[in-house]
Scaffold this motif. Structure first.
Motif: not given
Length: 235
Positions: A141-154
């Protein structure tokens, strides 16, 4: 009579003590964001005046794509850093670094080591004890949330970036471009890569410098007296 010096802090003091790290960084974030807004507003108006255009108020500047793209391009690079770091350190090791796992623990480790399923403890999160998709997701979950937030902010950076790009070109009487065209434009990748390289440099520097340098009392450092070859040991 109980010594007041040994009475644990309560209420607000306890909350501040228990959450000092997140509170300090949260406050620092808000102050730096406010400072960026003030400085960005001044610079934005300087450009408008130089182009003989009407300056905008501070509230108006906060709604501009110019401010939004500056914020989102920083956010996406930071979350990319943590996404890569969280997932990368599952497999990648650095001998002697407290930022690395021990050299014999590469990979996702066993259920016993991770305290999941039958090896969960009484105080383990509930989803660590259950099987199936819930445990699988929680385990990542930690890496998944970080990845999702990265994609959304990108994505947000690309949307606000094309708006800022087109506003600047319209002021220069140049034709605007579409979002998909902007994704291949030099402006988009210049904004993106200048942030990526700085984040990767910072993480790489931390991993290797922490092999040989120390910060007494910090969990990001090895104990001062630990050998340079000690790996996965925190102070």
């Amino acid at each position: 009579m109980k010594d007041a010096r040994h009475t644990p802090p309560g209420g607000l003091r306890r909350f501040v003590r228990d959450n000092g790290l997140s509170l300090a960084f949260g406050l620092g974030f808000l102050l730096s964001l406010a400072g960026q807004a003030v400085a960005g507003h001044a610079e934005f108006n300087n450009r408008l005046v130089a182009e003989e255009l009407q300056p905008v108020g501070f509230g108006g500047y906060l709604l501009t794509s110019d401010f939004a793209v500056d914020v989102t391009e920083n956010w996406q690079s930071e979350y990319l850093q943590f996404f890569l770091y969280v997932f990368g350190t599952v497999w990648l090791l650095q001998r002697g670094s407290p930022e690395s796992k021990e050299l014999d623990k590469a990979g996702p480790e066993t259920d016993r080591q991770q305290r999941v399923g039958a090896y969960a403890r009484a105080d383990s999160p509930r989803w660590a004890a259950v099987g199936g998709l819930r445990q699988t997701w929680f385990s990542r979950s930690l890496g998944t949330v970080m990845g999702v937030v990265f994609l959304l902010s990108w994505l947000a950076q690309s949307v606000t970036g094309v708006a800022a790009y087109n506003e600047e070109h319209l002021r220069e009487l140049q034709a605007p471009i579409g979002w998909t065209a902007y994704l291949t434009a030099a402006d988009f990748w210049d904004r993106t890569l200048q942030n990526w390289q700085s984040e990767l440099l910072a993480v790489g520097s931390m991993a290797i410098l922490s092999v040989y340098l120390r910060q007494r009392g910090s969990p990001e450092s090895k104990p001062v007296g630990a050998a340079h070859t000690s790996t996965g040991v925190e102070g």
